[in-house]
Structure formats: C-alpha cells, structure tokens
Scaffold this active site. Structure first.
Site, PDB file in Angstrom:
ATOM      1  N   HIS A 184      34.449  33.883  49.559  1.00 20.88           N
ATOM      2  CA  HIS A 184      35.380  33.567  48.466  1.00 20.88           C
ATOM      3  C   HIS A 184      36.788  33.228  48.938  1.00 20.88           C
ATOM      4  CE1 HIS A 184      32.243  34.616  45.653  1.00 20.88           C
ATOM      5  NE2 HIS A 184      32.081  35.779  46.277  1.00 20.88           N
ATOM      6  N   ALA A 215      45.950  42.856  55.756  1.00 22.49           N
ATOM      7  CA  ALA A 215      45.286  42.633  54.479  1.00 22.49           C
ATOM      8  C   ALA A 215      46.281  42.697  53.325  1.00 22.49           C
ATOM      9  CB  ALA A 215      44.181  43.669  54.276  1.00 22.49           C
TER      10      ALA A 215
END
Length: 204
Positions: free
Chosen positions: A68, A143
């Site tokens: 994704h 992240a």
C-alpha cells in the site's frame, strides 16, 4: 505485453501492469498492485500488495516496496531502496483540485516537483515524503515521519517534521562515538565493526 528484460518476471493475476511499463528480470509484482504507463522498474524488485506506481516513475534494481505504498509521478528510487508499508510520496507543491476560476484542473494545469531517493536508503512505515527533497545514500527515515527537507547520506531522521537524530551504518544500526571534523562526521558501528566517515550536512 509489458516489456520483458532478459528473462521473465512475475505479476500476480490481480495486479494491473500497463503494457507500456518497463519491468526488469526477476521482479515480482504482487496482489492488486497497479503500475502505470511509462513507469520503469529494474531487476529483482519486490512490489507489495496494493502498491500504486504512477506514470514515468523510475525505480532501480533490488528495490523493496511494501504493501500500500503510493509512488507518484516525479519520484526516482535508486538501487537498493527500501520503502515501508503505507509510505506516500507527494509530487505537487501547490495542490488544488480546481483552478482559480473554479474549473477542474487538468494535466496541463500543474507541474510535477521531483523527488530523489538515493542508493540504499530506507523509509519507515507510514512516512510522508514531501516532494522536492533528496534522501541521501543509506539514510534511514523513522516510521511515521514527515520529510520536508533534504536528508544527508547515512542520516537518521524522524518526527514531524523529520529532524536529524544521528547517523547510521550501511547495516542501519546507529553509529556510536561520533566525531565531527572538517565538515565530516565519523563513528563506529558496534554491530558490524565498521568505521564510517560521512559528509556532514545539517538537517533543520
């Protein structure tokens, strides 16, 4: 048919790959990925589920793109780049759906702003890469970061906006015993025993 380089590559039956895309040997494109026309993907890449690769994107060899990820026009990923799941690359510095007169914008009403990710760099899950930046070789993006400025080689950056939090080895471990001299930083990797010297560039 899509372009085949030297030997076959794998495309999952549910993936959509334009006949005008260029796919290198040994590359694997998984479920529900979408590769647009004139995109170029090198050899031995792994393109995960639901990845969107837009028109004229350039991807080198041995690149791993997790599930994704959105890679829009204007993005170049050099060899050996890692892109974690749900990363988004933007390409428009002044986004609008409509022109000042209220009409829907078309392809000729906006300008792509390019982004470059250099050899061996890694981008952590859920990060947003604002267009117009260069991410240096073997840099590591934490992240969930929002990258708004250039990232030096081997830099560890994280946060919103992403800021410098040290430097990493080629193995992605943080360097210790850091020293700065004559515009360069150096340090040891305790994991692999390597001594690294890197050009020092501030990230503000």
């Amino acid at each position: 048919m899509v372009t085949i380089v030297n030997k076959t590559f794998y495309v999952h039956p549910t993936a959509e790959v334009s006949p005008e895309a260029h796919i290198g040997a040994g590359t694997r494109i998984w479920r529900q990925a979408h590769v647009r026309e004139h995109a170029s993907i090198g050899e031995s890449c792994n393109i995960g589920k639901g990845v969107y690769i837009e028109t004229r994107v350039r991807i080198g060899s041995r690149v791993k793109i997790q599930n994704h990820v959105s890679v829009f026009e204007g993005v170049t990923l050099e060899d050996g780049v890692f892109v974690g799941p749900h990363v988004c690359f933007t390409n428009d510095m002044f986004p609008r759906a409509i022109a000042p007169d209220g009409k829907l914008k078309g392809a000729d009403d906006w300008q792509v702003t390019p982004t470059l990710v250099r050899y061996g760099a890694s981008i952590g899950a859920g990060s947003v890469i604002v267009c117009g930046v260069t991410i240096g070789e073997f840099a590591l993006i934490g992240a969930g970061s929002v990258v708004t400025k250039d990232v030096p080689a081997h830099a560890l950056v994280l946060g919103n906006p992403a800021r410098l939090h040290g430097y990493v080895c080629r193995c992605a471990r943080r360097l210790s015993d850091m020293q700065e001299r004559d515009g360069k930083v150096s340090g040891w990797c305790e994991f692999c025993g390597q001594f690294c010297t890197i050009e020092s560039e501030a990230v503000s």
